[in-house]
Design a protein around this motif. Structure first.
Motif, short mmCIF file in Angstrom:
data_model
loop_
_atom_site.label_atom_id
_atom_site.label_comp_id
_atom_site.label_asym_id
_atom_site.label_seq_id
_atom_site.Cartn_x
_atom_site.Cartn_y
_atom_site.Cartn_z
N LYS A 27 37.53 -29.53 -7.14
CA LYS A 27 36.84 -28.26 -7.42
C LYS A 27 35.34 -28.52 -7.46
CE LYS A 27 36.31 -24.57 -10.84
NZ LYS A 27 36.73 -24.07 -12.19
N LEU A 28 34.60 -27.80 -6.62
CA LEU A 28 33.15 -27.87 -6.68
C LEU A 28 32.67 -26.90 -7.75
CD1 LEU A 28 30.51 -28.98 -5.56
CD2 LEU A 28 30.50 -27.10 -3.91
N VAL A 29 32.12 -27.45 -8.81
CA VAL A 29 31.71 -26.66 -9.96
C VAL A 29 30.29 -26.14 -9.80
CG1 VAL A 29 31.29 -26.73 -12.46
CG2 VAL A 29 33.26 -27.94 -11.48
N VAL A 30 29.39 -26.99 -9.29
CA VAL A 30 27.98 -26.63 -9.22
C VAL A 30 27.33 -27.35 -8.05
CG1 VAL A 30 27.40 -28.43 -10.91
CG2 VAL A 30 25.80 -26.53 -10.51
N ALA A 31 26.39 -26.67 -7.39
CA ALA A 31 25.68 -27.24 -6.25
C ALA A 31 24.20 -26.97 -6.40
CB ALA A 31 26.20 -26.64 -4.95
N TYR A 32 23.41 -27.82 -5.74
CA TYR A 32 21.95 -27.69 -5.79
C TYR A 32 21.36 -27.94 -4.41
CZ TYR A 32 17.23 -29.59 -5.93
OH TYR A 32 15.91 -29.86 -5.64
N ASP A 33 20.34 -27.16 -4.07
CA ASP A 33 19.50 -27.43 -2.91
C ASP A 33 18.24 -26.59 -3.05
OD1 ASP A 33 18.44 -27.42 -0.05
OD2 ASP A 33 20.21 -28.69 0.15
N PRO A 34 17.08 -27.14 -2.75
CA PRO A 34 15.86 -26.32 -2.83
C PRO A 34 15.85 -25.20 -1.79
CG PRO A 34 15.38 -28.49 -1.90
CD PRO A 34 16.77 -28.54 -2.44
N ASN A 35 16.67 -25.33 -0.75
CA ASN A 35 16.82 -24.26 0.24
C ASN A 35 18.07 -23.45 -0.10
OD1 ASN A 35 14.62 -25.12 2.04
ND2 ASN A 35 15.90 -26.93 2.34
N ASP A 36 17.99 -22.15 0.14
CA ASP A 36 19.09 -21.28 -0.30
C ASP A 36 20.02 -20.85 0.84
OD1 ASP A 36 17.52 -19.47 1.02
OD2 ASP A 36 17.01 -18.27 -0.75
N SER A 37 19.97 -21.52 1.98
CA SER A 37 20.86 -21.18 3.09
C SER A 37 22.20 -21.89 2.90
CB SER A 37 20.21 -21.57 4.42
OG SER A 37 19.01 -20.87 4.63
N VAL A 38 22.96 -21.44 1.94
CA VAL A 38 24.19 -22.14 1.55
C VAL A 38 25.40 -21.20 1.59
CG1 VAL A 38 23.07 -23.94 0.20
CG2 VAL A 38 23.64 -21.77 -0.89
N GLY A 39 25.39 -20.26 2.51
CA GLY A 39 26.53 -19.34 2.63
C GLY A 39 27.83 -20.04 2.94
N ILE A 40 27.76 -21.28 3.43
CA ILE A 40 28.96 -22.06 3.71
C ILE A 40 29.79 -22.25 2.45
CG2 ILE A 40 27.75 -24.26 3.32
CD1 ILE A 40 30.55 -23.59 5.90
N LEU A 41 29.17 -22.12 1.28
CA LEU A 41 29.92 -22.24 0.02
C LEU A 41 31.05 -21.21 -0.05
CD1 LEU A 41 27.04 -22.82 -2.55
CD2 LEU A 41 28.96 -24.38 -2.13
N PHE A 45 34.12 -22.74 -1.81
CA PHE A 45 34.02 -22.61 -3.27
C PHE A 45 33.05 -21.47 -3.63
CE2 PHE A 45 34.97 -27.08 -2.35
CZ PHE A 45 36.15 -27.24 -3.07
N PRO A 46 33.48 -20.23 -3.42
CA PRO A 46 32.58 -19.09 -3.70
C PRO A 46 32.21 -18.95 -5.17
CG PRO A 46 34.82 -18.34 -3.24
CD PRO A 46 34.78 -19.79 -2.89
N ASP A 47 33.00 -19.55 -6.06
CA ASP A 47 32.71 -19.42 -7.49
C ASP A 47 31.82 -20.54 -8.03
OD1 ASP A 47 34.26 -17.10 -7.72
OD2 ASP A 47 36.10 -18.26 -7.99
N ALA A 48 31.42 -21.46 -7.18
CA ALA A 48 30.56 -22.56 -7.63
C ALA A 48 29.20 -22.02 -8.05
CB ALA A 48 30.39 -23.59 -6.52
N GLN A 49 28.68 -22.54 -9.14
CA GLN A 49 27.31 -22.23 -9.55
C GLN A 49 26.35 -22.86 -8.54
OE1 GLN A 49 26.16 -20.37 -12.06
NE2 GLN A 49 28.19 -19.87 -12.90
N PHE A 50 25.21 -22.21 -8.32
CA PHE A 50 24.24 -22.75 -7.37
C PHE A 50 22.83 -22.60 -7.91
CE2 PHE A 50 21.27 -22.01 -3.81
CZ PHE A 50 21.31 -23.29 -3.27
N PHE A 51 22.03 -23.67 -7.74
CA PHE A 51 20.64 -23.66 -8.21
C PHE A 51 19.71 -24.16 -7.11
CE2 PHE A 51 23.32 -24.28 -11.96
CZ PHE A 51 22.86 -23.27 -12.79
N VAL A 52 18.51 -23.57 -7.07
CA VAL A 52 17.48 -24.04 -6.13
C VAL A 52 16.42 -24.86 -6.85
CG1 VAL A 52 17.82 -22.15 -4.50
CG2 VAL A 52 16.16 -21.89 -6.36
N GLU A 53 16.51 -24.96 -8.17
CA GLU A 53 15.59 -25.80 -8.95
C GLU A 53 16.39 -26.92 -9.60
OE1 GLU A 53 13.29 -23.50 -11.65
OE2 GLU A 53 12.43 -22.23 -10.07
N PHE A 54 15.94 -28.14 -9.40
CA PHE A 54 16.69 -29.29 -9.90
C PHE A 54 16.79 -29.27 -11.43
CE2 PHE A 54 17.44 -33.68 -11.14
CZ PHE A 54 18.46 -34.03 -10.25
N GLU A 55 15.74 -28.79 -12.08
CA GLU A 55 15.74 -28.77 -13.54
C GLU A 55 16.86 -27.87 -14.08
OE1 GLU A 55 11.82 -30.02 -12.06
OE2 GLU A 55 13.16 -28.33 -11.60
#
Length: 312
Positions: A27-41, A45-55
């Motif tokens: 299960k992918l719980v959370v993902a990060y990338d400074p770019n937001d072109s992540v529709g592949i999620l 894993f459409p329910d995975a949390q996603f952040f563009v800021e590492f902090e």
């Protein structure tokens, strides 16, 4: 269920990791990338949390850990020069690290990561999918007990557009150059099949191509790597954008099938505790790191494609 975080979710290789996580029941719980072109999620894993800021990503993982819901594995698909830092982050966050190739750019980074493994009790595994390819395993078994030295020729041309040089991949300080960025897993494969490397020579080192030779325990290897589509053989140029070839004593070794489908097998092995760790990756990192500073030698065992490129 095994839980994952993903660093570099918008990257080229990230979808293979997402598919591997799904196909191995994770299960992918959370993902990060400074770019937001992540529709592949949405495909996995459409329910995975996603952040563009590492902090924010760091904060979320820490909150999970404090609630007793820590992440089991962090998959790292970020640019090459960030792999070292992201492996460190994963282990200090209480997770095992699964890192794309190249694990690091320089051998000394491996020693430092080994210290953090010891300090945290966590482990780093890297994706060396060619070691799991049936054709490569058969090749290793075939030559493992050979008393003869073999002549090997490796050619890999992976066409890339102009965008390549505008991205981090075109910056040698970030990617390690062509030999590192597209070749490191081939160098690992050569050591895996033909034994320890005792000599490393550079014949060509440019922004779009590289060539050299290696003396392995059981083989003399001539290799050529390129991202320039003009280097493709004319017979395949109008049909394909990638060309892979390995010949041993003039015999072509077929390994194209299944080349891109081994991430799930890699994840199966890693989750079972049989992943490829720091010791396995050292040889290939030594090869590519040394290659960057070698003098150019155009006299011995030069690959035919490199001769053609030098003439051009």
């Amino acid at each position: 269920m095994t839980s994952y975080a993903l660093i570099g979710a918008a990257g080229y290789i990230a979808p293979r990791h997402m598919r591997a996580i799904a196909e191995t029941g994770g299960k992918l719980v959370v993902a990060y990338d400074p770019n937001d072109s992540v529709g592949i999620l949405d495909s996995h894993f459409p329910d995975a949390q996603f952040f563009v800021e590492f902090e924010q990503f760091d904060r979320y993982i820490d909150k999970l850990r404090r609630r007793g819901e820590k992440i089991d594995f962090a998959a790292i698909c970020s640019p090459n020069y960030l792999h070292d830092a992201h492996c460190r982050f994963a282990m200090r966050a209480g997770a095992e690290a699964i890192c794309e190739k190249p694990l690091v750019l320089n051998p000394q980074d491996i020693d430092e990561l080994a210290e953090i493994e010891r300090d945290t009790g966590r482990r780093i595994s890297t994706i060396l999918q060619l070691r799991l390819h049936p054709a490569i395993i058969a090749l290793r078994d075939r030559f493992a007990k050979s008393n003869k030295r073999h002549k090997v020729e490796l050619t890999y041309i992976a066409s890339r557009g102009r965008w390549y040089h505008a991205s981090w991949k075109g910056d040698d300080s970030k990617s390690g150059g062509v030999a590192t960025n597209i070749g490191v897993h081939f160098f690992d494969m050569l050591g895996f099949v033909f034994g320890a490397v005792s000599r490393n020579e550079a014949h060509l080192r440019e922004a779009e191509r590289a060539a050299g030779s290696l003396e392995c325990e059981r083989a003399d290897v001539s290799w050529f790597l390129s991202i320039d589509r003009n280097d493709l053989p004319e017979s395949v140029r109008s049909k394909k954008t990638t060309f892979r070839s390995i010949t041993v004593d003039g015999e072509e070794i077929e390994f194209s099938d299944g080349f891109t489908d081994l991430h799930s097998r890699s994840y199966e092995e890693i989750v079972a505790g049989r992943g490829f760790g720091l010791d396995e990756v050292r040889t290939s990192i030594d090869i590519v790191s040394t290659f960057r500073d070698l003098p150019i030698n155009k006299t011995n065992g030069v690959h035919p494609f490199a001769i053609k490129a030098n003439r051009a």
